[in-house]
Design a protein around this motif. Structure first.
Motif, PDB file in Angstrom:
ATOM      1  N   GLN A  26       0.855  -0.994  -0.056  1.00 53.07           N
ATOM      2  CA  GLN A  26       0.269   0.002  -0.049  1.00 53.07           C
ATOM      3  C   GLN A  26       0.896   1.386   0.081  1.00 53.07           C
ATOM      4  O   GLN A  26       0.676   1.884  -0.318  1.00 53.07           O
ATOM      5  N   SER A  27       2.019   1.148   1.058  1.00 57.03           N
ATOM      6  CA  SER A  27       3.242   2.712   0.868  1.00 57.03           C
ATOM      7  C   SER A  27       3.517   2.983  -1.085  1.00 57.03           C
ATOM      8  O   SER A  27       3.425   3.597  -1.068  1.00 57.03           O
ATOM      9  N   ILE A  28       3.182   1.849  -1.140  1.00 49.43           N
ATOM     10  CA  ILE A  28       4.033   1.557  -2.529  1.00 49.43           C
ATOM     11  C   ILE A  28       3.112   2.141  -3.773  1.00 49.43           C
ATOM     12  O   ILE A  28       3.047   3.502  -4.490  1.00 49.43           O
ATOM     13  N   ILE A  29       1.946   1.706  -3.376  1.00 50.87           N
ATOM     14  CA  ILE A  29       1.145   2.534  -4.553  1.00 50.87           C
ATOM     15  C   ILE A  29       0.075   3.901  -3.725  1.00 50.87           C
ATOM     16  O   ILE A  29       0.422   4.878  -5.030  1.00 50.87           O
ATOM     17  N   LEU A  30       0.782   4.617  -2.826  1.00 53.24           N
ATOM     18  CA  LEU A  30       0.189   4.940  -2.291  1.00 53.24           C
ATOM     19  C   LEU A  30       1.902   6.646  -2.811  1.00 53.24           C
ATOM     20  O   LEU A  30       1.269   7.468  -3.005  1.00 53.24           O
ATOM     21  N   LEU A  31       2.591   6.119  -2.795  1.00 48.99           N
ATOM     22  CA  LEU A  31       3.701   6.357  -2.944  1.00 48.99           C
ATOM     23  C   LEU A  31       3.608   7.083  -4.203  1.00 48.99           C
ATOM     24  O   LEU A  31       3.835   8.289  -4.991  1.00 48.99           O
ATOM     25  N   TRP A  32       3.511   6.111  -5.447  1.00 47.38           N
ATOM     26  CA  TRP A  32       3.021   6.519  -6.920  1.00 47.38           C
ATOM     27  C   TRP A  32       2.100   7.449  -7.423  1.00 47.38           C
ATOM     28  O   TRP A  32       2.515   8.658  -7.741  1.00 47.38           O
ATOM     29  N   MET A  33       0.940   7.365  -6.397  1.00 44.30           N
ATOM     30  CA  MET A  33      -0.702   8.099  -6.802  1.00 44.30           C
ATOM     31  C   MET A  33      -0.310   9.891  -6.036  1.00 44.30           C
ATOM     32  O   MET A  33      -0.469  10.556  -6.870  1.00 44.30           O
ATOM     33  N   ASN A  66       3.629  11.064  -6.423  1.00 42.32           N
ATOM     34  CA  ASN A  66       4.571  11.063  -7.394  1.00 42.32           C
ATOM     35  C   ASN A  66       3.648  11.463  -8.603  1.00 42.32           C
ATOM     36  O   ASN A  66       4.401  12.700  -8.984  1.00 42.32           O
ATOM     37  N   ARG A  67       2.229  11.320  -8.660  1.00 40.66           N
ATOM     38  CA  ARG A  67       1.806  11.754 -10.125  1.00 40.66           C
ATOM     39  C   ARG A  67       1.226  13.009  -9.712  1.00 40.66           C
ATOM     40  O   ARG A  67       0.302  13.651 -10.645  1.00 40.66           O
ATOM     41  N   GLN A  68       1.212  14.101  -8.966  1.00 39.00           N
ATOM     42  CA  GLN A  68       0.481  15.185  -8.417  1.00 39.00           C
ATOM     43  C   GLN A  68       1.588  16.004  -7.826  1.00 39.00           C
ATOM     44  O   GLN A  68       2.010  15.679  -7.378  1.00 39.00           O
ATOM     45  N   PRO A  69       2.146  16.493  -9.562  1.00 42.35           N
ATOM     46  CA  PRO A  69       3.369  17.433  -8.848  1.00 42.35           C
ATOM     47  C   PRO A  69       3.605  18.782  -7.723  1.00 42.35           C
ATOM     48  O   PRO A  69       4.758  18.645  -7.315  1.00 42.35           O
ATOM     49  N   ASP A  70       2.521  18.907  -7.250  1.00 41.88           N
ATOM     50  CA  ASP A  70       1.783  20.254  -6.929  1.00 41.88           C
ATOM     51  C   ASP A  70       2.319  20.137  -4.919  1.00 41.88           C
ATOM     52  O   ASP A  70       2.711  20.970  -4.375  1.00 41.88           O
ATOM     53  N   THR A  71       2.129  18.740  -5.111  1.00 43.42           N
ATOM     54  CA  THR A  71       2.299  18.368  -3.802  1.00 43.42           C
ATOM     55  C   THR A  71       3.721  16.628  -3.388  1.00 43.42           C
ATOM     56  O   THR A  71       3.993  16.681  -3.259  1.00 43.42           O
ATOM     57  N   TYR A  72       4.354  17.289  -5.062  1.00 44.00           N
ATOM     58  CA  TYR A  72       5.440  15.948  -5.085  1.00 44.00           C
ATOM     59  C   TYR A  72       7.390  16.796  -4.238  1.00 44.00           C
ATOM     60  O   TYR A  72       7.251  18.339  -5.101  1.00 44.00           O
TER      61      TYR A  72
END
Length: 144
Positions: free
Chosen positions: A15-22, A24-30
């Motif tokens: 779940q941590s990997i999946i959330l990190l990917w999610m 990652n896809r939001q540049p403003d919180t990256y």
């Protein structure tokens, strides 16, 4: 009474990997540095859980770690891929389309492999899915 420490489970790592990917896809919180630190931690924690992962957990972990730049030469990535490919090759049950799709996309990420040769064991699973294809989503996953 002494309180027990919560135990980290395989599901938490996946779940941590999946959330990190999610995230990652939001540049403003990256934040690239934070992501790299979390990936390092996950890469250290995950090996002890690999023997207990099912095909969906393996394919998700493999795909999203690849998409976040973890190289196929990393020991964990090799272990995940080899175990997943072994599962595809030896499973008596038909492997689900989402897991097959994630594996193919992960294998194609970076173009490190000759995909047709590596994915040859997928054919019997795909043939069964083609015969049972009944939705647009099934067709989309088969096409990948």
């Amino acid at each position: 009474m002494e309180q027990e420490k919560p135990q980290l489970q395989k599901e938490h790592i996946v779940q941590s990997i999946i959330l990190l990917w999610m995230f990652n896809r939001q540049p403003d919180t990256y934040d690239r540095q934070t992501e790299e630190n979390i990936i390092k931690d996950l890469l250290m924690l995950m090996p002890k859980f690999v023997p207990f992962l099912d095909i969906n957990e393996m394919s998700s972990s493999y795909l999203y770690l690849r998409k976040m730049g973890v190289e196929n030469t990393h020991t964990l990535m090799q272990e995940l891929l080899m175990k997943a490919l072994h599962e595809v090759e030896t499973s008596e049950q038909i492997i689900g389309l989402p897991a097959l799709s994630r594996l193919v996309v992960g294998i194609n990420t970076g173009r490190d492999f000759f995909t047709p040769m590596l994915c040859a064991p997928f054919m019997r699973h795909l043939q069964q899915h083609i015969e049972n294809c009944s939705t647009e989503e099934d067709a989309r996953l088969i096409a990948i």
